[in-house]
Design a protein around this motif. Sequence first.
Motif, short mmCIF file in Angstrom:
data_model
loop_
_atom_site.label_atom_id
_atom_site.label_comp_id
_atom_site.label_asym_id
_atom_site.label_seq_id
_atom_site.Cartn_x
_atom_site.Cartn_y
_atom_site.Cartn_z
N ALA A 64 -8.32 9.17 5.88
CA ALA A 64 -7.50 10.15 5.16
C ALA A 64 -6.86 9.48 3.94
N SER A 65 -6.69 10.23 2.87
CA SER A 65 -6.21 9.65 1.61
C SER A 65 -4.85 9.00 1.75
N ASP A 66 -3.94 9.58 2.54
CA ASP A 66 -2.62 8.97 2.69
C ASP A 66 -2.69 7.67 3.48
N SER A 67 -3.61 7.59 4.45
CA SER A 67 -3.79 6.35 5.19
C SER A 67 -4.35 5.25 4.29
N LYS A 68 -5.32 5.59 3.45
CA LYS A 68 -5.88 4.62 2.51
C LYS A 68 -4.82 4.11 1.55
N SER A 69 -3.97 5.01 1.10
CA SER A 69 -2.91 4.63 0.17
C SER A 69 -1.96 3.61 0.81
N ARG A 70 -1.60 3.86 2.08
CA ARG A 70 -0.72 2.92 2.78
C ARG A 70 -1.40 1.56 2.96
N LEU A 71 -2.70 1.56 3.25
CA LEU A 71 -3.43 0.32 3.44
C LEU A 71 -3.49 -0.49 2.14
N ARG A 72 -3.69 0.19 1.01
CA ARG A 72 -3.74 -0.51 -0.27
C ARG A 72 -2.38 -1.12 -0.62
N LYS A 73 -1.30 -0.41 -0.34
CA LYS A 73 0.03 -0.96 -0.58
C LYS A 73 0.27 -2.17 0.30
N TRP A 74 -0.20 -2.10 1.55
CA TRP A 74 -0.07 -3.22 2.47
C TRP A 74 -0.84 -4.43 1.96
N GLN A 75 -2.03 -4.20 1.44
CA GLN A 75 -2.81 -5.29 0.87
C GLN A 75 -2.12 -5.89 -0.36
N ALA A 76 -1.65 -5.02 -1.24
CA ALA A 76 -1.04 -5.48 -2.49
C ALA A 76 0.21 -6.32 -2.25
N SER A 77 0.91 -6.05 -1.16
CA SER A 77 2.15 -6.78 -0.88
C SER A 77 1.90 -8.19 -0.37
N GLY A 78 0.64 -8.49 0.00
CA GLY A 78 0.36 -9.82 0.55
C GLY A 78 0.92 -9.92 1.95
N GLY A 79 1.82 -10.87 2.17
CA GLY A 79 2.51 -10.99 3.45
C GLY A 79 1.59 -11.02 4.64
N GLU A 80 1.68 -10.00 5.50
CA GLU A 80 0.89 -9.94 6.73
C GLU A 80 -0.60 -9.92 6.44
N TYR A 81 -1.00 -9.21 5.40
CA TYR A 81 -2.42 -9.15 5.03
C TYR A 81 -2.95 -10.54 4.69
N LEU A 82 -2.20 -11.28 3.88
CA LEU A 82 -2.60 -12.65 3.53
C LEU A 82 -2.63 -13.53 4.77
N ASP A 83 -1.65 -13.38 5.64
CA ASP A 83 -1.63 -14.17 6.89
C ASP A 83 -2.88 -13.90 7.71
N ASN A 84 -3.28 -12.63 7.79
CA ASN A 84 -4.49 -12.29 8.54
C ASN A 84 -5.74 -12.91 7.93
N LEU A 85 -5.82 -12.88 6.59
CA LEU A 85 -6.96 -13.50 5.91
C LEU A 85 -7.03 -15.00 6.21
N LYS A 86 -5.88 -15.66 6.15
CA LYS A 86 -5.85 -17.10 6.41
C LYS A 86 -6.23 -17.41 7.85
N GLN A 87 -5.75 -16.58 8.77
CA GLN A 87 -6.02 -16.81 10.18
C GLN A 87 -7.50 -16.70 10.50
N VAL A 88 -8.16 -15.72 9.89
CA VAL A 88 -9.57 -15.46 10.19
C VAL A 88 -10.48 -16.38 9.39
N PHE A 89 -10.17 -16.61 8.10
CA PHE A 89 -11.09 -17.31 7.21
C PHE A 89 -10.63 -18.70 6.78
N GLY A 90 -9.43 -19.10 7.19
CA GLY A 90 -8.90 -20.37 6.74
C GLY A 90 -8.04 -20.19 5.50
N VAL A 91 -7.19 -21.17 5.23
CA VAL A 91 -6.21 -21.05 4.15
C VAL A 91 -6.88 -20.89 2.79
#
Length: 237
Positions: free
Chosen positions: A137-164
């Motif tokens: 849904a468009s509102d869900s996608k919008s929230r996900l993009r904001k979450w990505q743009a903020s870094g934080g938890e999204y960046l932590d997840n990337l580091k955890q899965v793929f390395g720093v």
Amino acid sequence: MKEYELHRLNDNQKRLAESNLQSALKYLDDLKQKYPRLLVVRLDLYYRAKHQQNKTLANLQSDRDKFLNNRHRYEYFDSLVGYVWCFEYGNKKTVHCHMLLLFDGKHRCKDEWIGRQLGERWEEITKGHGGYFNSNASDSKSRLRKWQASGGEYLDNLKQVFGVQRGQALMLMTHKNLLKGSNTLAVGMVKNTSKVGWANLQMQMHYFTKLEQAIPGEERPWIRCFGKGQVCTLSHH
């Protein structure tokens, strides 16, 4: 359950989760090699609060089977090339199912509409006892993009899965793609050349096979809690 039996069960679950993860990642890679782009639809399928206490994992398994069977009756299913599902147990939704459905992007678009149609199919199968969340849904996608743009938890997840180092590189690519308006999510149209899109699909597989919200031990031995289709042949689940 005795302590040594609990340890053995936990060890077995960890090995199974790792085996499921590697199998899912290979499955995605096989689809990536076969299809230039995939239309990815993610649904969370659950039972509404007033019906949850009467629903077991066996009910969820039966309804999941009905959801995946008889696909020929629905036009949009003719382009389905893969799917991954997992069962989970949570405090709010008790037993529920996460479902990732992958369509040939050459023949399908309008992922939000497909997600809604599939969700309504779930409601029909469960005779109104079930509900769904459509990540496309468009509102869900919008929230996900904001979450990505903020870094934080999204960046932590990337580091955890793929390395720093690779995680930081993927974060930079995500920001660049967000600025260009390209799809950075693990839902919607994902091209096989999109490093960010495929990284997020791989993270989805880590989530689908995680251990944090384990199914109650008395039910787990009798019912599979993770599964996927087969490349080219989708009769297996």
